[in-house]
Enzyme design. Structure first.
Site, PDB file in Angstrom:
ATOM      1  N   LYS A  13       2.621   4.495   0.976  1.00  0.00           N
ATOM      2  CA  LYS A  13       3.616   5.308   0.259  1.00  0.00           C
ATOM      3  C   LYS A  13       2.970   6.191  -0.806  1.00  0.00           C
ATOM      4  O   LYS A  13       3.257   7.381  -0.896  1.00  0.00           O
ATOM      5  CB  LYS A  13       4.655   4.408  -0.443  1.00  0.00           C
ATOM      6  CG  LYS A  13       5.433   3.505   0.480  1.00  0.00           C
ATOM      7  CD  LYS A  13       6.467   2.689  -0.301  1.00  0.00           C
ATOM      8  CE  LYS A  13       5.866   1.685  -1.267  1.00  0.00           C
ATOM      9  NZ  LYS A  13       5.315   0.486  -0.633  1.00  0.00           N
ATOM     10  N   ARG A  88      14.426  -0.191  -4.474  1.00  0.00           N
ATOM     11  CA  ARG A  88      13.945  -1.325  -3.687  1.00  0.00           C
ATOM     12  C   ARG A  88      15.004  -2.399  -3.531  1.00  0.00           C
ATOM     13  O   ARG A  88      14.753  -3.400  -2.857  1.00  0.00           O
ATOM     14  CB  ARG A  88      12.740  -1.958  -4.393  1.00  0.00           C
ATOM     15  CG  ARG A  88      11.406  -1.480  -3.884  1.00  0.00           C
ATOM     16  CD  ARG A  88      10.314  -2.032  -4.787  1.00  0.00           C
ATOM     17  NE  ARG A  88       9.169  -2.424  -4.039  1.00  0.00           N
ATOM     18  CZ  ARG A  88       7.956  -1.887  -4.196  1.00  0.00           C
ATOM     19  NH1 ARG A  88       7.739  -0.938  -5.075  1.00  0.00           N
ATOM     20  NH2 ARG A  88       6.970  -2.307  -3.478  1.00  0.00           N
ATOM     21  N   ARG A 127      -7.914  -3.833  -0.189  1.00  0.00           N
ATOM     22  CA  ARG A 127      -7.603  -3.063  -1.389  1.00  0.00           C
ATOM     23  C   ARG A 127      -8.006  -3.815  -2.657  1.00  0.00           C
ATOM     24  O   ARG A 127      -8.550  -3.236  -3.587  1.00  0.00           O
ATOM     25  CB  ARG A 127      -6.106  -2.749  -1.401  1.00  0.00           C
ATOM     26  CG  ARG A 127      -5.672  -1.844  -2.489  1.00  0.00           C
ATOM     27  CD  ARG A 127      -4.316  -1.242  -2.208  1.00  0.00           C
ATOM     28  NE  ARG A 127      -3.231  -2.191  -2.417  1.00  0.00           N
ATOM     29  CZ  ARG A 127      -1.931  -1.857  -2.356  1.00  0.00           C
ATOM     30  NH1 ARG A 127      -1.586  -0.635  -2.052  1.00  0.00           N
ATOM     31  NH2 ARG A 127      -0.999  -2.747  -2.569  1.00  0.00           N
ATOM     32  N   ARG A 129      -6.398  -5.108  -5.204  1.00  0.00           N
ATOM     33  CA  ARG A 129      -5.770  -4.938  -6.502  1.00  0.00           C
ATOM     34  C   ARG A 129      -5.442  -6.322  -7.042  1.00  0.00           C
ATOM     35  O   ARG A 129      -5.412  -7.284  -6.291  1.00  0.00           O
ATOM     36  CB  ARG A 129      -4.471  -4.126  -6.298  1.00  0.00           C
ATOM     37  CG  ARG A 129      -4.141  -3.178  -7.399  1.00  0.00           C
ATOM     38  CD  ARG A 129      -3.052  -2.225  -6.952  1.00  0.00           C
ATOM     39  NE  ARG A 129      -1.784  -2.892  -6.689  1.00  0.00           N
ATOM     40  CZ  ARG A 129      -0.743  -2.301  -6.103  1.00  0.00           C
ATOM     41  NH1 ARG A 129      -0.833  -1.054  -5.734  1.00  0.00           N
ATOM     42  NH2 ARG A 129       0.367  -2.970  -5.896  1.00  0.00           N
ATOM     43  N   ARG A 140       5.347 -10.552  -1.745  1.00  0.00           N
ATOM     44  CA  ARG A 140       5.757  -9.146  -1.739  1.00  0.00           C
ATOM     45  C   ARG A 140       6.244  -8.713  -0.357  1.00  0.00           C
ATOM     46  O   ARG A 140       7.215  -7.979  -0.238  1.00  0.00           O
ATOM     47  CB  ARG A 140       4.594  -8.265  -2.203  1.00  0.00           C
ATOM     48  CG  ARG A 140       4.443  -8.307  -3.732  1.00  0.00           C
ATOM     49  CD  ARG A 140       3.070  -7.905  -4.188  1.00  0.00           C
ATOM     50  NE  ARG A 140       2.702  -6.584  -3.780  1.00  0.00           N
ATOM     51  CZ  ARG A 140       1.461  -6.185  -3.524  1.00  0.00           C
ATOM     52  NH1 ARG A 140       0.469  -7.038  -3.656  1.00  0.00           N
ATOM     53  NH2 ARG A 140       1.223  -4.950  -3.169  1.00  0.00           N
TER      54      ARG A 140
HETATM   55  P1  ADP Z   1       3.331  -2.137  -3.231  1.00  0.00           P
HETATM   56  O1  ADP Z   1       4.250  -1.135  -2.614  1.00  0.00           O
HETATM   57  O2  ADP Z   1       1.991  -2.159  -2.621  1.00  0.00           O
HETATM   58  O3  ADP Z   1       3.959  -3.507  -3.353  1.00  0.00           O
HETATM   59  P2  ADP Z   1       3.808  -0.971  -5.816  1.00  0.00           P
HETATM   60  O4  ADP Z   1       2.773  -0.312  -6.628  1.00  0.00           O
HETATM   61  O5  ADP Z   1       4.883  -0.127  -5.232  1.00  0.00           O
HETATM   62  O6  ADP Z   1       2.996  -1.712  -4.709  1.00  0.00           O
HETATM   63  O7  ADP Z   1       4.526  -2.132  -6.657  1.00  0.00           O
HETATM   64  C1  ADP Z   1       3.773  -3.082  -7.363  1.00  0.00           C
HETATM   65  C2  ADP Z   1       4.709  -4.061  -8.078  1.00  0.00           C
HETATM   66  O8  ADP Z   1       5.507  -3.357  -9.057  1.00  0.00           O
HETATM   67  C3  ADP Z   1       5.725  -4.785  -7.198  1.00  0.00           C
HETATM   68  O9  ADP Z   1       5.192  -5.950  -6.593  1.00  0.00           O
HETATM   69  C4  ADP Z   1       6.830  -5.114  -8.238  1.00  0.00           C
HETATM   70  O10 ADP Z   1       6.481  -6.234  -9.017  1.00  0.00           O
HETATM   71  C5  ADP Z   1       6.831  -3.904  -9.146  1.00  0.00           C
HETATM   72  N1  ADP Z   1       7.797  -2.871  -8.690  1.00  0.00           N
HETATM   73  C6  ADP Z   1       7.495  -1.648  -8.192  1.00  0.00           C
HETATM   74  N2  ADP Z   1       8.603  -0.953  -7.896  1.00  0.00           N
HETATM   75  C7  ADP Z   1       9.651  -1.759  -8.193  1.00  0.00           C
HETATM   76  C8  ADP Z   1      11.078  -1.636  -8.107  1.00  0.00           C
HETATM   77  N3  ADP Z   1      11.662  -0.520  -7.631  1.00  0.00           N
HETATM   78  N4  ADP Z   1      11.841  -2.665  -8.525  1.00  0.00           N
HETATM   79  C9  ADP Z   1      11.288  -3.774  -9.011  1.00  0.00           C
HETATM   80  N5  ADP Z   1       9.969  -3.973  -9.116  1.00  0.00           N
HETATM   81  C10 ADP Z   1       9.146  -2.988  -8.717  1.00  0.00           C
END
Ligand code: ADP
Length: 186
Positions: A13, A88, A127, A129, A140
């Site tokens: 994404k 989400r 990755r 992270r 996740r």
């Molecule tokens: P990925 O898509 O690889 O899981 P992101 O960088 O999108 O990584 O998200 C990392 C973390 O940030 C998620 O695991 C969550 O804890 C938090 N997060 C991101 N976007 C949201 C959201 N829209 N609502 C709640 N938590 C979020």
């Protein structure tokens, strides 16, 4: 154009959001990146969201909606926006709809990056992270299945969902997305 990028963790994404943003000059908002930056800065918001991120849980809607709401408030949405990792949950989707309705705007496209489970696991392990450890990854991926995937039905019903084959290389994925954008603009 109001564009939402959806897909499981490591589906690409963020990468596609940047490519679209560069080509079409549309600002890009990544929920995960904003949260990670706040954690890094040890801001009040950062301290509140740290444990959720570390465990791979979703940050509660209240905090997420407030944070995104603030960022969106600073932008002129009629110039377009790319949302990466938001919404989400159903709650977040409702809030976004409300916000856009209030400005007489609506979502143009939701691109769902469809990637094979094995490929995701491979990418996540490479990755490395901080939140990419085995247990956190499983959490996740599960949350994505349970909380986020149901939103696809809503956007399918609204006729804005486009499923993209995210198993291809970065530029092939972008080419697929770009075809839809070109089609829309022409
Ligand atoms: P990925 O898509 O690889 O899981 P992101 O960088 O999108 O990584 O998200 C990392 C973390 O940030 C998620 O695991 C969550 O804890 C938090 N997060 C991101 N976007 C949201 C959201 N829209 N609502 C709640 N938590 C979020």
């Amino acid at each position: 154009m109001i564009i939402i990028l959806m897909g499981p963790p490591a589906s690409g994404k963020g990468t596609q959001a940047e490519l679209i943003s560069d080509k079409y000059n549309i600002p890009n908002l990544s929920a995960g990146k904003i949260f990670r930056d706040e954690v890094e800065k040890e801001s009040l918001l950062g301290l509140k969201v740290k444990s959720y991120i570390e465990l791979g849980n979703l940050v509660p809607d209240e905090l997420t909606v407030q944070m995104i709401g603030e960022k969106l408030g600073q932008l002129n949405l009629s110039q377009g926006i790319i949302l990466d990792g938001f919404p989400r949950t159903i709650g977040q989707t409702k809030e976004l709809e409300r916000l856009l309705d209030g400005k007489n705007l609506s979502v143009t496209f939701v691109f769902y990056l469809d990637v094979l489970h094995e490929t995701l696991l491979q990418r996540l392990s490479e990755r490395g992270r901080e939140d990419d450890q085995e247990k956190v990854i499983q959490n996740r991926l599960q949350l994505h299945e349970k909380q986020t995937k149901p939103l696809l039905d809503f956007y399918r019903y609204k006729k804005v969902l486009r499923t993209i084959n995210g198993n291809q290389d970065v530029h092939e994925v972008f080419a697929e997305i770009n075809q839809f954008l070109q089609g829309y603009l022409s």
